[in-house]
Design an enzyme around this catalytic site. Structure first.
Site, PDB file in Angstrom:
ATOM      1  N   ASP A  48       0.833  -1.203   0.000  1.00 42.61           N
ATOM      2  CA  ASP A  48       0.000   0.000   0.000  1.00 42.61           C
ATOM      3  C   ASP A  48       0.869   1.254   0.000  1.00 42.61           C
ATOM      4  O   ASP A  48       1.733   1.421   0.864  1.00 42.61           O
ATOM      5  CB  ASP A  48      -0.896   0.002   1.252  1.00 42.61           C
ATOM      6  CG  ASP A  48      -1.825   1.198   1.298  1.00 42.61           C
ATOM      7  OD1 ASP A  48      -2.981   1.069   0.847  1.00 42.61           O
ATOM      8  OD2 ASP A  48      -1.394   2.265   1.780  1.00 42.61           O
ATOM      9  N   TYR A  53       2.561  10.066  -0.251  1.00 42.37           N
ATOM     10  CA  TYR A  53       3.690   9.538   0.510  1.00 42.37           C
ATOM     11  C   TYR A  53       5.022   9.919  -0.135  1.00 42.37           C
ATOM     12  O   TYR A  53       6.071   9.858   0.512  1.00 42.37           O
ATOM     13  CB  TYR A  53       3.613   8.011   0.631  1.00 42.37           C
ATOM     14  CG  TYR A  53       2.382   7.479   1.325  1.00 42.37           C
ATOM     15  CD1 TYR A  53       1.481   8.311   1.975  1.00 42.37           C
ATOM     16  CD2 TYR A  53       2.120   6.114   1.315  1.00 42.37           C
ATOM     17  CE1 TYR A  53       0.347   7.805   2.588  1.00 42.37           C
ATOM     18  CE2 TYR A  53       0.986   5.591   1.928  1.00 42.37           C
ATOM     19  CZ  TYR A  53       0.108   6.442   2.562  1.00 42.37           C
ATOM     20  OH  TYR A  53      -1.011   5.935   3.166  1.00 42.37           O
ATOM     21  N   LYS A  78      -3.150   6.029  -4.099  1.00 44.22           N
ATOM     22  CA  LYS A  78      -4.256   6.918  -3.734  1.00 44.22           C
ATOM     23  C   LYS A  78      -4.153   8.263  -4.431  1.00 44.22           C
ATOM     24  O   LYS A  78      -3.053   8.771  -4.672  1.00 44.22           O
ATOM     25  CB  LYS A  78      -4.275   7.130  -2.211  1.00 44.22           C
ATOM     26  CG  LYS A  78      -4.266   5.831  -1.410  1.00 44.22           C
ATOM     27  CD  LYS A  78      -4.220   6.100   0.075  1.00 44.22           C
ATOM     28  CE  LYS A  78      -3.930   4.820   0.840  1.00 44.22           C
ATOM     29  NZ  LYS A  78      -2.524   4.406   0.759  1.00 44.22           N
ATOM     30  N   HIS A 111      -7.971   9.656  -1.420  1.00 45.79           N
ATOM     31  CA  HIS A 111      -7.251   9.638  -0.142  1.00 45.79           C
ATOM     32  C   HIS A 111      -8.015  10.336   0.990  1.00 45.79           C
ATOM     33  O   HIS A 111      -8.064   9.846   2.119  1.00 45.79           O
ATOM     34  CB  HIS A 111      -5.881  10.297  -0.334  1.00 45.79           C
ATOM     35  CG  HIS A 111      -4.851   9.847   0.643  1.00 45.79           C
ATOM     36  ND1 HIS A 111      -3.495   9.860   0.377  1.00 45.79           N
ATOM     37  CD2 HIS A 111      -4.956   9.364   1.897  1.00 45.79           C
ATOM     38  CE1 HIS A 111      -2.833   9.413   1.422  1.00 45.79           C
ATOM     39  NE2 HIS A 111      -3.698   9.104   2.356  1.00 45.79           N
TER      40      HIS A 111
END
Length: 283
Positions: A48, A53, A78, A111
């Site tokens: 994931d 990120y 996401k 997200h």
């Protein structure tokens, strides 16, 4: 459930491994790369990540270098807040695919439901993003689509125009916040509850009672809490950058918590923080 490659079946028939490896807060570069490599070597097949990120390229490189057949893997990313909207979501998905070095994602999520920059039009932005994601589903760019951090009212709004019901809602879900209202809503609509920060971003390790329960089963606190998540029917996404802990977090299939211990763990509400309110976040 006997191992990491056992699966839940999503509401569109796609199978998803019951535990995933989380990469939130894993720094791009060697840290994220080595963590994902270690996870794959430990047996994880569900990874994931997210555009936000900032580590999709490192995650993708680790996946490629592992030599594991793409069909054996389940990869999630996401849509970030600034990319909400029909055209923006299409471009964002293509960017994530390119960074990850794959032709398709197994799961793509919105997200957050209510980004600060679209707070006056979040319903329309979600609807437009979802339409782009439904088209990507039809085109084979993604195998399943879902959401993250959505509460019941966000889902209600999305479902007014959606042709496809979200397969997953990934939420802050651990003994400190069981998000009962959201989990109930998810169950009623056939949406799988995924648990990000299943270890409460590390804060659950400060709970003395959890240490006692872990000692009883000759397991670590992390193993007990991940087992608790599975016994609730959640899909936990533990994150670590340490190879020994990454491996340890897979060893959760050889024991079962008693009903009494499940209830004790359910009672730790608020001790390690609560989920953020997506309608008041400043991002």
């Amino acid at each position: 459930m006997n191992n990491l490659t056992d699966t839940y079946t999503l509401n569109n028939g796609v199978k998803i491994p019951v535990v995933g490896f989380g990469t939130w807060q894993s720094k791009d570069g060697d840290e994220a790369y080595n963590a994902v490599k270690a996870a794959l070597e430990a047996g994880y097949r569900h990874i994931d990540t997210a555009a936000a990120y900032g580590n999709e390229e490192s995650v993708g490189k680790a996946i490629k270098d592992s030599g594991i057949d793409r069909k054996e893997l389940f990869i999630t990313s996401k849509l970030w807040n600034r990319d909400h909207g029909y055209e923006s979501a299409k471009k964002a998905l293509d960017t994530s695919l390119a960074k990850l070095g794959t032709d398709y994602l197994d799961l793509y999520l919105i997200h957050w439901p209510n980004p600060v920059q679209f707070r006056d039009e979040w319903q329309q932005r979600n609807a437009d993003s979802w339409r782009a994601m439904e088209e990507a589903l039809d085109a084979g760019k993604v195998r399943a689509i879902g959401v993250s951090n959505f509460r019941a009212h966000h889902l209600d709004e999305l479902l007014k125009t959606a042709k496809v019901t979200p397969a997953v809602n990934q939420i802050f879900l651990n003994p400190s916040d069981t998000e009962d209202e959201v989990v109930t809503y998810n169950k009623e609509h056939g949406i799988l509850s995924e648990a990000y920060s299943p270890l409460g971003t590390g804060k659950i390790f400060t709970i003395p009672e959890l240490k006692d329960i872990a000692a009883k089963y000759n397991k670590s606190v992390a193993q007990v809490v991940l087992r608790w998540s599975l016994q609730h029917g959640f899909l936990p996404l533990p994150k670590s950058v340490h190879a020994d802990r990454i491996k340890q977090n897979t060893e959760i299939f050889d024991f079962e918590l008693s009903d009494d211990d499940i209830k004790k763990i359910d009672g730790f509400h608020g001790v390690a923080g609560l989920a953020q309110d997506p309608d008041t976040t400043d991002f």
